[in-house]
Design a protein around this motif. Sequence first.
Motif, PDB file in Angstrom:
ATOM      1  N   GLN A 188      -2.693 -48.739 -92.681  1.00 15.69           N
ATOM      2  CA  GLN A 188      -1.566 -48.849 -93.607  1.00 15.69           C
ATOM      3  C   GLN A 188      -0.324 -49.375 -92.902  1.00 15.69           C
ATOM      4  N   MET A 189      -0.091 -48.904 -91.688  1.00 19.43           N
ATOM      5  CA  MET A 189       1.076 -49.365 -90.943  1.00 19.43           C
ATOM      6  C   MET A 189       0.933 -50.830 -90.538  1.00 19.43           C
ATOM      7  N   ASN A 190      -0.283 -51.258 -90.215  1.00 20.25           N
ATOM      8  CA  ASN A 190      -0.500 -52.680 -89.914  1.00 20.25           C
ATOM      9  C   ASN A 190      -0.098 -53.557 -91.093  1.00 20.25           C
ATOM     10  N   ALA A 191      -0.417 -53.088 -92.307  1.00 19.71           N
ATOM     11  CA  ALA A 191      -0.066 -53.851 -93.503  1.00 19.71           C
ATOM     12  C   ALA A 191       1.435 -53.802 -93.772  1.00 19.71           C
ATOM     13  N   ALA A 192       2.078 -52.683 -93.435  1.00 25.66           N
ATOM     14  CA  ALA A 192       3.502 -52.525 -93.741  1.00 25.66           C
ATOM     15  C   ALA A 192       4.403 -53.265 -92.760  1.00 25.66           C
ATOM     16  N   ILE A 193       4.011 -53.327 -91.508  1.00 25.52           N
ATOM     17  CA  ILE A 193       4.893 -53.823 -90.439  1.00 25.52           C
ATOM     18  C   ILE A 193       5.497 -55.190 -90.745  1.00 25.52           C
ATOM     19  N   PRO A 194       4.722 -56.205 -91.150  1.00 23.72           N
ATOM     20  CA  PRO A 194       5.340 -57.522 -91.381  1.00 23.72           C
ATOM     21  C   PRO A 194       6.265 -57.578 -92.588  1.00 23.72           C
ATOM     22  N   LEU A 195       6.262 -56.556 -93.420  1.00 26.77           N
ATOM     23  CA  LEU A 195       7.078 -56.556 -94.636  1.00 26.77           C
ATOM     24  C   LEU A 195       8.414 -55.849 -94.449  1.00 26.77           C
ATOM     25  N   LEU A 196       8.626 -55.238 -93.284  1.00 24.06           N
ATOM     26  CA  LEU A 196       9.787 -54.381 -93.069  1.00 24.06           C
ATOM     27  C   LEU A 196      10.838 -55.062 -92.204  1.00 24.06           C
ATOM     28  N   PRO A 197      12.093 -54.643 -92.306  1.00 25.02           N
ATOM     29  CA  PRO A 197      13.162 -55.255 -91.512  1.00 25.02           C
ATOM     30  C   PRO A 197      12.916 -55.064 -90.014  1.00 25.02           C
ATOM     31  N   ASP A 198      13.173 -56.115 -89.246  1.00 21.12           N
ATOM     32  CA  ASP A 198      12.991 -56.082 -87.798  1.00 21.12           C
ATOM     33  C   ASP A 198      14.316 -55.678 -87.168  1.00 21.12           C
ATOM     34  N   MET A 199      14.604 -54.384 -87.203  1.00 13.85           N
ATOM     35  CA  MET A 199      15.872 -53.866 -86.706  1.00 13.85           C
ATOM     36  C   MET A 199      15.745 -52.367 -86.491  1.00 13.85           C
ATOM     37  N   ARG A 200      16.783 -51.782 -85.918  1.00 10.42           N
ATOM     38  CA  ARG A 200      16.830 -50.321 -85.834  1.00 10.42           C
ATOM     39  C   ARG A 200      17.166 -49.742 -87.198  1.00 10.42           C
ATOM     40  N   PRO A 201      16.753 -48.506 -87.465  1.00  4.28           N
ATOM     41  CA  PRO A 201      17.161 -47.881 -88.720  1.00  4.28           C
ATOM     42  C   PRO A 201      18.673 -47.837 -88.916  1.00  4.28           C
ATOM     43  N   ASN A 202      19.440 -47.625 -87.843  1.00  2.00           N
ATOM     44  CA  ASN A 202      20.893 -47.548 -88.010  1.00  2.00           C
ATOM     45  C   ASN A 202      21.549 -48.911 -88.191  1.00  2.00           C
ATOM     46  N   GLN A 203      20.760 -49.981 -88.119  1.00 10.32           N
ATOM     47  CA  GLN A 203      21.298 -51.319 -88.378  1.00 10.32           C
ATOM     48  C   GLN A 203      21.169 -51.723 -89.843  1.00 10.32           C
ATOM     49  N   GLY A 210      17.254 -45.895 -92.797  1.00 10.59           N
ATOM     50  CA  GLY A 210      15.998 -46.081 -93.503  1.00 10.59           C
ATOM     51  C   GLY A 210      14.915 -46.679 -92.621  1.00 10.59           C
ATOM     52  N   VAL A 211      13.726 -46.733 -93.165  1.00 12.03           N
ATOM     53  CA  VAL A 211      12.543 -47.200 -92.445  1.00 12.03           C
ATOM     54  C   VAL A 211      12.677 -48.672 -92.067  1.00 12.03           C
ATOM     55  N   THR A 212      12.191 -49.016 -90.876  1.00 13.83           N
ATOM     56  CA  THR A 212      12.101 -50.408 -90.443  1.00 13.83           C
ATOM     57  C   THR A 212      10.707 -50.659 -89.861  1.00 13.83           C
ATOM     58  N   LYS A 213      10.513 -51.903 -89.428  1.00 15.27           N
ATOM     59  CA  LYS A 213       9.259 -52.279 -88.774  1.00 15.27           C
ATOM     60  C   LYS A 213       8.921 -51.325 -87.628  1.00 15.27           C
ATOM     61  N   HIS A 214       9.938 -50.895 -86.893  1.00 12.21           N
ATOM     62  CA  HIS A 214       9.700 -50.084 -85.700  1.00 12.21           C
ATOM     63  C   HIS A 214       9.349 -48.642 -86.053  1.00 12.21           C
ATOM     64  N   THR A 215       9.807 -48.174 -87.197  1.00 11.59           N
ATOM     65  CA  THR A 215       9.360 -46.867 -87.682  1.00 11.59           C
ATOM     66  C   THR A 215       7.859 -46.913 -87.951  1.00 11.59           C
ATOM     67  N   ALA A 216       7.420 -47.982 -88.601  1.00 13.18           N
ATOM     68  CA  ALA A 216       5.990 -48.136 -88.890  1.00 13.18           C
ATOM     69  C   ALA A 216       5.179 -48.233 -87.604  1.00 13.18           C
ATOM     70  N   LEU A 217       5.694 -48.948 -86.616  1.00 15.94           N
ATOM     71  CA  LEU A 217       5.005 -49.030 -85.327  1.00 15.94           C
ATOM     72  C   LEU A 217       4.905 -47.655 -84.674  1.00 15.94           C
ATOM     73  N   ALA A 218       5.956 -46.852 -84.822  1.00 12.00           N
ATOM     74  CA  ALA A 218       5.947 -45.510 -84.241  1.00 12.00           C
ATOM     75  C   ALA A 218       4.895 -44.636 -84.911  1.00 12.00           C
TER      76      ALA A 218
END
Length: 506
Positions: A188-203, A210-218
Motif C-alpha cells: 500500500q505504501m509503495n502505491a501511495a509514495i509517488p502520489l504524496l508531496p515530496d517534503m517534510r510534514p512541517n513544510q 500532514g502526511v507526505t511521501k516520507h511518512t509513507a516511506l517510514a
Amino acid sequence: MKNILISFCATAALFIMFSCHDRLDRPAENRTFEEAIDYSNTSEMDAPLIGAYAAFQSRGWEQFPLISVRGDDVNNGGLGDQQPFADTDKFRYDKGYWMYNSLWQTMYSDIIDGNAAKEQIDLYAEQATGSNPAAQYKAEIDVLNAYLLFNIARVWSDVFIPETSNPSDLLTAEVKPKTEVMQYIADQMNAAIPLLPDMRPNQRTDLPGGVTKHTALAVKALANLELENYQGVADATSQIINSGLFKLYPDYYQLFKKPGELSDENLLQFQYSDFDQGTGTQITYLTAFFGPQKWEPKVEGINGGWGFYEPSLKYIKFMLDRGDRERLVTSVLFTPRGIEEIKKDPNYADLPDWVSNETPSGDVILDYARALFASGKHYLPSDQITPGRKSWANAQNMKVIRYAEILLMHAEALTRGATSTAITADAAVNLVRERAGMTPLSGVTSAQVLDEKLAELGMEWGIRYYDMLRTENYDELSYGGRDFSADKAYLPYPQAQVDVLPGLSK
C-alpha cells in the motif's frame, strides 16, 4: 465503555483544526455524508480527508498505554484500579477486558471510516474538471489507515484487512497472517509514495504536519522491519535520509515539549490544540493517564495526573549505567520515594546530582501512591501550558514516528546484512548519540543498535516490546517477577468481537 460490535458511522466527518489553513481554523464541527452534499463544489474535496485525520488523531486514552505497557521500559502504575491493565503488563490476559475491545473496535472503525472517506473523495473527483488532488488525498488516508492496521497486527498478529467501507464485510472475512498484513501495508505504501508531496510534514502549507511521501516511506520501513526484510528497511530509510530534508531537533528535552512541535524531526505525530485560548474548545488527548498524582508546579493551579504509566526501574538503571543523562532526565519524572528505591541497590547508592525530583523546567514531582516514577515524555512544563488551562500536559502533541527512529532502523538493517549508500550504521547511530551528548561508537552491532533504540525511544509506542518479540530476546521481558514466553506475545482477541465475528473463531 461498552463491549459492542464495531460501531460504524462512515457517514461522519469531523473537521479538525490544523494551523495556517483558513478553513480549518474553525472549531470542530460534525457533518454527515447523508446530508445533501454538493459534490460539484470540489473546493470541499478535502472535507473527507480532514475527517480522516480527525478520526486518526482522536485516540482514546487507553490505546497508547495498552500498546506500550508490556515492554521492559514501562510498568503499569496502580493500586487495584484497572487491574486487568496491570495484569496485561505481567502477561496475564483477560479477553473480556474493555481496553482490548476499545483498541480493536476504534482502530478498525477508523480504518473503515477512512475507506468511506476515500469513496467520498471519488464522488467529488467525478464532478471535477481538469486535474484535482483526489489521488493525493486518498493516498494520505491510505498512510493513516496503514499505521492503524500496523498497530492492530503488532498487538494481535493475525487480523482482518478491511478494504471497503462496509463493516459487515468483516462478518464473512478471514483473518490474515501477520506477515501477509505487513506485506499488504508495504505494498500500500509503495502505491501511495509517488502520489504524496515530496517534503517534510512541517513544510506542508495546506495541512502542516500532514502526511507526505516520507511518512509513507517510514510506515513501509516499519512494516518491513516486522517482516525482518532488512534490505526493504534499508531501502526505505535510505530514501528518507538521502532526501536531506530531515534532521534531529537539537534539544532532546524540548523535542517533547511545545518548542519541538512540528520540528524537522517529525515524520508523523498526533496534533492537538487549545487554540492558545485559556477556555473553550480544544482538541486534545487525555494525557492525565501518564502524569504523577501529586506535584508542585512552578505555575500554580495545574492538575496532576492519574499515575498509571511508570518507567521501569530496569530502564532507569540501564540509563544510569550508560551515563545517559539527557535522555534519562527527559524520559523519567522522579519522585523522592523513587530516588530512594534506586539507592536501595548498593550499586546505585551514590546517584549523580541530576537525578532529582525537580525537572529542568522547575516543576517538583512529589510522592504518590501508585508509582515511583512517571513518564517525562508525556509531560509539559507548567509554564508551557496555556494560561487558564488546568489539565496535565494539556494539548501536548504526541510523537508517532521520528527521524531518530528512521536512523536507528537504518542502522539495525545494515548490521543485519542490508546494504545502503546513504549512511553507515556507525554514522546513523552516532547522529542520535551526539544529540544526547554520548560518545561515538565504532563498529556497531545489532545488539548495540537495540540498546540505542531503548535509550532513545523508551516509553514510545511499545517499540521496545516489539523489538524484543521480533528478535526473540524473551529474557529481557522476564523481569521484576514477570515470566514471559513466546505464547504470550500477542493479546487474545476481544471476547466481544469473537462473539460476533466468525473469522476470529476459526
